[in-house]
Design an enzyme around this catalytic site. Structure first.
Site, PDB file in Angstrom:
ATOM      1  N   ASP A   1       0.697  -1.308  -0.148  1.00  0.00           N
ATOM      2  CA  ASP A   1       0.066   0.178  -0.016  1.00  0.00           C
ATOM      3  C   ASP A   1       0.750   1.181  -0.069  1.00  0.00           C
ATOM      4  OD1 ASP A   1      -1.289  -2.437   1.129  1.00  0.00           O
ATOM      5  OD2 ASP A   1      -2.919  -1.253   1.997  1.00  0.00           O
TER       6      ASP A   1
ATOM      7  N   HIS B   1      -1.269   4.384  -0.561  1.00  0.00           N
ATOM      8  CA  HIS B   1      -1.923   5.146  -0.094  1.00  0.00           C
ATOM      9  C   HIS B   1      -1.750   6.858  -0.048  1.00  0.00           C
ATOM     10  CE1 HIS B   1      -5.428   2.734   1.699  1.00  0.00           C
ATOM     11  NE2 HIS B   1      -4.441   1.964   2.325  1.00  0.00           N
TER      12      HIS B   1
ATOM     13  N   ASP C   1      -4.016  -0.499  -3.312  1.00  0.00           N
ATOM     14  CA  ASP C   1      -4.302   0.589  -2.373  1.00  0.00           C
ATOM     15  C   ASP C   1      -3.078   1.652  -2.840  1.00  0.00           C
ATOM     16  OD1 ASP C   1      -6.511  -0.614  -1.382  1.00  0.00           O
ATOM     17  OD2 ASP C   1      -5.526  -0.643   0.768  1.00  0.00           O
TER      18      ASP C   1
ATOM     19  N   ASP D   1      -6.381   7.141  -1.814  1.00  0.00           N
ATOM     20  CA  ASP D   1      -7.110   7.310  -0.455  1.00  0.00           C
ATOM     21  C   ASP D   1      -6.068   7.570   0.636  1.00  0.00           C
ATOM     22  OD1 ASP D   1      -9.680   7.108  -1.539  1.00  0.00           O
ATOM     23  OD2 ASP D   1     -10.135   5.049  -1.128  1.00  0.00           O
ATOM     24  N   ARG D   2      -6.706   8.058   1.654  1.00  0.00           N
ATOM     25  CA  ARG D   2      -6.092   8.501   3.050  1.00  0.00           C
ATOM     26  C   ARG D   2      -5.000   9.480   2.763  1.00  0.00           C
ATOM     27  NH1 ARG D   2      -7.743   5.937   7.667  1.00  0.00           N
ATOM     28  NH2 ARG D   2      -8.727   4.243   7.651  1.00  0.00           N
TER      29      ARG D   2
ATOM     30  N   ASN E   1      -8.403  -2.970  -2.185  1.00  0.00           N
ATOM     31  CA  ASN E   1      -9.874  -2.583  -1.706  1.00  0.00           C
ATOM     32  C   ASN E   1     -10.054  -1.023  -1.927  1.00  0.00           C
ATOM     33  OD1 ASN E   1      -8.098  -2.533   0.543  1.00  0.00           O
ATOM     34  ND2 ASN E   1      -9.815  -1.878   1.582  1.00  0.00           N
ATOM     35  N   HIS E   2      -9.139  -0.234  -1.878  1.00  0.00           N
ATOM     36  CA  HIS E   2      -9.476   0.908  -1.955  1.00  0.00           C
ATOM     37  C   HIS E   2      -9.637   1.571  -3.428  1.00  0.00           C
ATOM     38  CE1 HIS E   2      -9.346   2.759   2.097  1.00  0.00           C
ATOM     39  NE2 HIS E   2      -8.979   1.786   2.309  1.00  0.00           N
TER      40      HIS E   2
ATOM     41  N   HIS F   1      -3.751  -8.549  -3.011  1.00  0.00           N
ATOM     42  CA  HIS F   1      -3.659  -7.252  -2.275  1.00  0.00           C
ATOM     43  C   HIS F   1      -4.159  -7.723  -0.778  1.00  0.00           C
ATOM     44  CE1 HIS F   1      -4.086  -3.455  -0.412  1.00  0.00           C
ATOM     45  NE2 HIS F   1      -5.406  -3.774  -0.161  1.00  0.00           N
TER      46      HIS F   1
ATOM     47  N   ARG G   1     -13.157  -7.107   9.592  1.00  0.00           N
ATOM     48  CA  ARG G   1     -13.357  -5.742   8.562  1.00  0.00           C
ATOM     49  C   ARG G   1     -14.801  -6.013   8.346  1.00  0.00           C
ATOM     50  NH1 ARG G   1      -8.536  -3.726   6.497  1.00  0.00           N
ATOM     51  NH2 ARG G   1      -6.736  -4.944   6.749  1.00  0.00           N
TER      52      ARG G   1
ATOM     53  N   HIS H   1      -2.362  -4.607   2.383  1.00  0.00           N
ATOM     54  CA  HIS H   1      -3.551  -4.703   3.109  1.00  0.00           C
ATOM     55  C   HIS H   1      -3.497  -4.212   4.577  1.00  0.00           C
ATOM     56  CE1 HIS H   1      -8.162  -4.795   2.996  1.00  0.00           C
ATOM     57  NE2 HIS H   1      -8.311  -6.020   3.607  1.00  0.00           N
TER      58      HIS H   1
END
Length: 496
Positions: free
Chosen positions: A237, A239, A266, A269-270, A298-299, A347, A395, A422
């Site tokens: 990730d 991110h 990923d 995001d964030r 997943n993002h 991922h 989750r 992840h």
């Protein structure tokens, strides 16, 4: 009374850890407070429901739910928020936490009911009313999207006219030529973005459109071949931490035919430089289609982008149509890779059933948003657990799988190991399941507060032996993480 005092002390300790961003330690402290609050006999004599002698237990559950939300354990957050409500039905924070978890799990209708109840309990709370309005807005937007979806409208990639997009005469940044992306352009793009400058809208659109066309020729599972004398680097990730991505290339070299990379999902995001990250990775992919590999995380999904900032960032820096183009591209990203027929890279993780073959994975239709369950969703969301067997995911999506599940998958497919991402790890990586599974995470000091290192893995083509490199974060411009995130994931009414 003594247990109540100890429980309150544990809660205070949890609050301290939470404020320091040490969510796992805060989680453990709140769990201790809950444990100390359990009734000695455990059951109420009238209805058989477990009760607590401690009048503050709903606070402990709500605070622990907050930790789970911060850690993206939305399933566990939902459970804890529900327990807070059961302990004290008129406790506003229980409804607040549960509504937030429902939103994160893509259940806006259920969240709407929780926020309506919250506003009944706290009618004068402006933040609660704002959350209700945001939730109503999303429910209405989904109804509208469903309605127009029935009209079979064409995707943006088939209707946008890039040729008519002007480039301002004052623009001095890199110029993208469709079909002719080079290493020089990629390096110019990175330097331009490093200075907090955006590439011209026309060129950003063209990069994503070219990426869509390239990804249409890809597949759900991509096989990567590394020569005996070569190596490949696997990153986890990122991110939206663009300046840490630049540092990876500084430490390990830029992508090339001699220095291939696999970025394992990923990307966005964030972090608040997600546009810079994804345009950089897309450009390198266009320059080296067989030596820069990208997997979906997943993002790279609409639901996550709406909450965690990518949608807001793209529409702020460019416009809504470019965001829709990114969504098209994300749906075409491969879900996993196999390196030299030995290492499976995905991922999230593995599956809720045994004997899943690579051939069955190849047949998964990836060109969609992830469904509620199935192989695609599990590849994006699952996590390993210690020991053996399977358990529901903390989750709320995917599955937690043990060492026996990993061993079965490797045996069925004649593979050596699994690499996945992840999850944040203190050193940027963690070796599990007797060395057969490794997690790699490449966003150091995650969200500017976790203090973790990032890492990448280098694998040599001859033996596929992993070599791990951890690295610290580097400074970035004064733009806070989650700058563009949905306000639904804001302060969440604070701690208690």
């Amino acid at each position: 009374m003594e247990d109540w005092t100890k429980a309150e002390s544990a809660k205070a300790e949890g609050n301290k850890f939470f404020q320091e961003g040490k969510y796992a330690k805060a989680l453990a402290a709140y769990s201790m407070a809950i444990e100390l609050s359990e009734d000695d006999d455990g059951l109420d004599s009238l209805d058989g429901v477990s009760k607590s002698k401690n009048p503050s237990v709903q606070i402990y559950y709500a605070n622990r739910a907050f930790c789970h939300i911060k850690m993206e354990n939305f399933g566990s957050a939902l459970v804890d928020a529900t327990k807070a409500i059961e302990a004290k039905e008129d406790f506003p924070k229980g409804w607040y936490r549960r509504g937030t978890a429902q939103m994160a799990l893509g259940r806006p209708k259920e969240a709407l009911r929780d926020f309506m109840q919250l506003c009944k309990l706290a009618p004068n709370d402006k933040d609660a009313r704002d959350k209700l309005k945001q939730c109503q807005k999303q429910v209405n937007a989904e109804k509208f999207a469903k309605a127009i979806g029935c009209e079979k409208t064409k995707p943006i990639s088939e209707t946008v006219n890039v040729e008519q997009m002007p480039v301002d005469a004052s623009y001095t940044g890199p110029v993208y030529v469709s079909g002719a992306c080079t290493s020089d352009f990629c390096q110019q793009l990175m330097e331009h973005q490093r200075k907090e400058l955006v590439i011209a809208k026309k060129f950003a659109y063209q990069i994503v459109l070219d990426m869509i066309e390239m990804l249409k020729t890809s597949s759900t599972l991509v096989d990567i071949e590394v020569p005996d004398m070569g190596e490949v680097t696997v990153c986890g990730d990122v991110h939206g931490q663009f300046y840490d991505l630049l540092n990876i290339f500084s430490l390990n070299g830029i992508p090339s035919e001699q220095n291939p990379y696999l970025f394992n999902g990923d990307f966005v995001d964030r972090g608040s430089f997600s546009v810079e990250v994804i345009l950089t990775l897309f450009a390198w992919k266009l320059a080296y289609p067989n030596h820069l590999h990208l997997a979906r995380g997943n993002h790279e999904t609409r639901n996550m982008n709406k909450l965690y900032g990518f949608e807001g960032e793209v529409t702020k820096k460019y416009d809504e149509d470019l965001y829709q183009l990114f969504c098209e591209a994300f749906c075409l990203l491969p879900l996993c890779h196999v390196i030299n027929q030995q290492v499976f890279v995905v991922h999230g993780g593995l599956f809720s059933k045994d004997d899943v073959s690579l051939e069955s994975i190849r047949k998964v239709n990836r060109d969609c948003e992830p469904p509620d369950e199935g192989l695609m969703t599990e590849m994006l969301w699952s996590d390993p657990q210690p020991g053996r067997g399977r358990a529901p995911s903390k989750r709320g999506v995917g599955v937690a799988f043990g060492q026996d599940v990993t061993e079965n998958f490797l045996k069925v497919n004649n593979l050596k190991m699994v690499i996945r991402s992840h999850e944040m790890k203190e050193e940027g990586y963690e070796i599990e399941h007797d060395g057969k599974l490794v997690t790699v995470f490449s966003a150091p000091n995650y969200c500017d507060q976790m203090g973790n290192k990032g890492a990448f893995i280098r694998l040599d083509g001859k033996t596929m032996t992993p070599k791990y490199k951890s690295f610290a974060h580097v400074p970035h411009p004064n733009v806070r993480p989650m700058q563009y995130a949905n306000p639904m994931l804001g302060q969440l009414m604070g701690m208690a």
